[in-house]
Design a protein around this motif. Structure first.
Motif, PDB file in Angstrom:
ATOM      1  N   TYR A  37       0.857  -1.170   0.000  1.00 31.65           N
ATOM      2  CA  TYR A  37       0.000   0.000   0.000  1.00 31.65           C
ATOM      3  C   TYR A  37       0.900   1.229   0.000  1.00 31.65           C
ATOM      4  O   TYR A  37       2.066   1.150   0.333  1.00 31.65           O
ATOM      5  CB  TYR A  37      -0.881   0.033   1.245  1.00 31.65           C
ATOM      6  N   ARG A  38       0.313   2.337  -0.349  1.00 30.23           N
ATOM      7  CA  ARG A  38       1.046   3.589  -0.241  1.00 30.23           C
ATOM      8  C   ARG A  38       0.112   4.686   0.230  1.00 30.23           C
ATOM      9  O   ARG A  38      -1.091   4.626   0.037  1.00 30.23           O
ATOM     10  CB  ARG A  38       1.699   3.981  -1.559  1.00 30.23           C
ATOM     11  N   GLN A  39       0.739   5.689   0.831  1.00 32.29           N
ATOM     12  CA  GLN A  39      -0.009   6.868   1.259  1.00 32.29           C
ATOM     13  C   GLN A  39       0.782   8.098   0.875  1.00 32.29           C
ATOM     14  O   GLN A  39       1.901   8.307   1.357  1.00 32.29           O
ATOM     15  CB  GLN A  39      -0.271   6.847   2.753  1.00 32.29           C
ATOM     16  N   ALA A  40       0.181   8.884   0.020  1.00 31.53           N
ATOM     17  CA  ALA A  40       0.791  10.141  -0.383  1.00 31.53           C
ATOM     18  C   ALA A  40       0.387  11.222   0.611  1.00 31.53           C
ATOM     19  O   ALA A  40      -0.654  11.109   1.267  1.00 31.53           O
ATOM     20  CB  ALA A  40       0.337  10.517  -1.788  1.00 31.53           C
ATOM     21  N   ARG A  45      -4.672   6.150   2.216  1.00 29.70           N
ATOM     22  CA  ARG A  45      -3.855   4.987   1.886  1.00 29.70           C
ATOM     23  C   ARG A  45      -4.550   4.189   0.791  1.00 29.70           C
ATOM     24  O   ARG A  45      -5.765   4.016   0.811  1.00 29.70           O
ATOM     25  CB  ARG A  45      -3.673   4.135   3.134  1.00 29.70           C
ATOM     26  N   GLU A  46      -3.765   3.690  -0.159  1.00 31.81           N
ATOM     27  CA  GLU A  46      -4.341   2.937  -1.265  1.00 31.81           C
ATOM     28  C   GLU A  46      -3.509   1.693  -1.563  1.00 31.81           C
ATOM     29  O   GLU A  46      -2.289   1.688  -1.365  1.00 31.81           O
ATOM     30  CB  GLU A  46      -4.406   3.802  -2.531  1.00 31.81           C
ATOM     31  N   LEU A  47      -4.188   0.695  -2.058  1.00 34.13           N
ATOM     32  CA  LEU A  47      -3.489  -0.517  -2.469  1.00 34.13           C
ATOM     33  C   LEU A  47      -2.726  -0.240  -3.756  1.00 34.13           C
ATOM     34  O   LEU A  47      -3.278   0.321  -4.699  1.00 34.13           O
ATOM     35  CB  LEU A  47      -4.484  -1.651  -2.695  1.00 34.13           C
ATOM     36  N   GLY A  91       5.365   8.926  -1.922  1.00 41.93           N
ATOM     37  CA  GLY A  91       4.587   8.584  -0.745  1.00 41.93           C
ATOM     38  C   GLY A  91       5.326   7.603   0.140  1.00 41.93           C
ATOM     39  O   GLY A  91       6.478   7.245  -0.137  1.00 41.93           O
ATOM     40  N   THR A  92       4.641   7.189   1.173  1.00 42.33           N
ATOM     41  CA  THR A  92       5.175   6.159   2.048  1.00 42.33           C
ATOM     42  C   THR A  92       4.552   4.830   1.646  1.00 42.33           C
ATOM     43  O   THR A  92       3.332   4.722   1.547  1.00 42.33           O
ATOM     44  CB  THR A  92       4.862   6.462   3.517  1.00 42.33           C
ATOM     45  N   TYR A  93       5.397   3.861   1.411  1.00 36.93           N
ATOM     46  CA  TYR A  93       4.949   2.550   0.956  1.00 36.93           C
ATOM     47  C   TYR A  93       5.004   1.566   2.115  1.00 36.93           C
ATOM     48  O   TYR A  93       6.027   1.463   2.805  1.00 36.93           O
ATOM     49  CB  TYR A  93       5.823   2.078  -0.204  1.00 36.93           C
ATOM     50  N   THR A 114       8.285   2.686   4.104  1.00 40.66           N
ATOM     51  CA  THR A 114       9.518   3.166   3.497  1.00 40.66           C
ATOM     52  C   THR A 114       9.144   4.299   2.546  1.00 40.66           C
ATOM     53  O   THR A 114       8.139   4.228   1.846  1.00 40.66           O
ATOM     54  CB  THR A 114      10.273   2.029   2.782  1.00 40.66           C
ATOM     55  N   HIS A 115       9.945   5.346   2.534  1.00 38.53           N
ATOM     56  CA  HIS A 115       9.576   6.556   1.817  1.00 38.53           C
ATOM     57  C   HIS A 115      10.130   6.557   0.398  1.00 38.53           C
ATOM     58  O   HIS A 115      11.312   6.268   0.171  1.00 38.53           O
ATOM     59  CB  HIS A 115      10.090   7.782   2.567  1.00 38.53           C
ATOM     60  N   VAL A 116       9.266   6.918  -0.505  1.00 39.18           N
ATOM     61  CA  VAL A 116       9.646   7.071  -1.910  1.00 39.18           C
ATOM     62  C   VAL A 116       9.338   8.506  -2.321  1.00 39.18           C
ATOM     63  O   VAL A 116       8.209   8.977  -2.150  1.00 39.18           O
ATOM     64  CB  VAL A 116       8.868   6.092  -2.806  1.00 39.18           C
ATOM     65  N   THR A 117      10.351   9.168  -2.812  1.00 34.09           N
ATOM     66  CA  THR A 117      10.181  10.534  -3.300  1.00 34.09           C
ATOM     67  C   THR A 117      10.621  10.575  -4.750  1.00 34.09           C
ATOM     68  O   THR A 117      11.745  10.194  -5.073  1.00 34.09           O
ATOM     69  CB  THR A 117      11.005  11.529  -2.477  1.00 34.09           C
ATOM     70  N   VAL A 118       9.730  11.031  -5.602  1.00 36.66           N
ATOM     71  CA  VAL A 118      10.042  11.154  -7.025  1.00 36.66           C
ATOM     72  C   VAL A 118      10.039  12.633  -7.383  1.00 36.66           C
ATOM     73  O   VAL A 118       9.046  13.324  -7.168  1.00 36.66           O
ATOM     74  CB  VAL A 118       9.031  10.394  -7.894  1.00 36.66           C
ATOM     75  N   THR A 119      11.155  13.087  -7.898  1.00 38.19           N
ATOM     76  CA  THR A 119      11.294  14.496  -8.242  1.00 38.19           C
ATOM     77  C   THR A 119      11.244  14.680  -9.751  1.00 38.19           C
ATOM     78  O   THR A 119      11.665  13.820 -10.515  1.00 38.19           O
ATOM     79  CB  THR A 119      12.606  15.055  -7.683  1.00 38.19           C
ATOM     80  N   SER A 120      10.758  15.843 -10.151  1.00 35.38           N
ATOM     81  CA  SER A 120      10.651  16.119 -11.594  1.00 35.38           C
ATOM     82  C   SER A 120      11.914  16.743 -12.126  1.00 35.38           C
ATOM     83  O   SER A 120      12.788  17.150 -11.371  1.00 35.38           O
ATOM     84  CB  SER A 120       9.462  17.030 -11.848  1.00 35.38           C
TER      85      SER A 120
END
Length: 120
Positions: A37-40, A45-47, A91-93, A114-120
């Motif tokens: 799941y992740r939560q932005a 929170r979403e699957l 988001g946080t996964y 665990t945190h995922v950050t995607v930058t442009s």
């Protein structure tokens, strides 16, 4: 005592890839539904992706074709290969394992995230 431990979160540029891993102790992933799941920030929170005991995969529409879920029963781990990441994937996964062979979020075990950050 059940413990789920995620790893692999990082900061990456859009278009990049990450692989998340989750190890389990005190339980076996293969016995019930498990997944990610992740939560932005500011969102529910979403699957993202997961698998049933029988091996049926499920993906959120937003990640189909980009993310790949896998389960290694020998190592008792699950993974999420994330390719072509976008800023919306930030988001946080969370690693997730239901107590049953259904997508029950209440009766489940969760990792710490665990945190995922995607930058442009």
């Amino acid at each position: 005592q059940v413990q789920l431990v995620e790893s692999g979160g990082d900061s990456v540029q859009a278009g990049g890839s990450l692989r998340l891993s989750c190890s389990a102790s005190g339980t076996l992933f293969e016995t019930t539904v498990s997944g990610w799941y992740r939560q932005a920030p500011g969102k529910k929170r979403e699957l993202v992706a997961g698998i049933t005991r029988g091996g049926n995969l499920r993906y959120a529409d937003s990640v189909k074709g980009r993310f790949t879920f896998s389960r290694d029963t020998a190592k008792n781990m699950i993974y999420l290969q994330m390719d072509n990441l976008t800023v919306e994937d930030t988001g946080t996964y969370y690693c997730y394992k239901s107590h049953w062979n259904d997508w029950n979020e209440e009766e489940a075990d969760w990792g710490q995230g665990t945190h995922v950050t995607v930058t442009s």
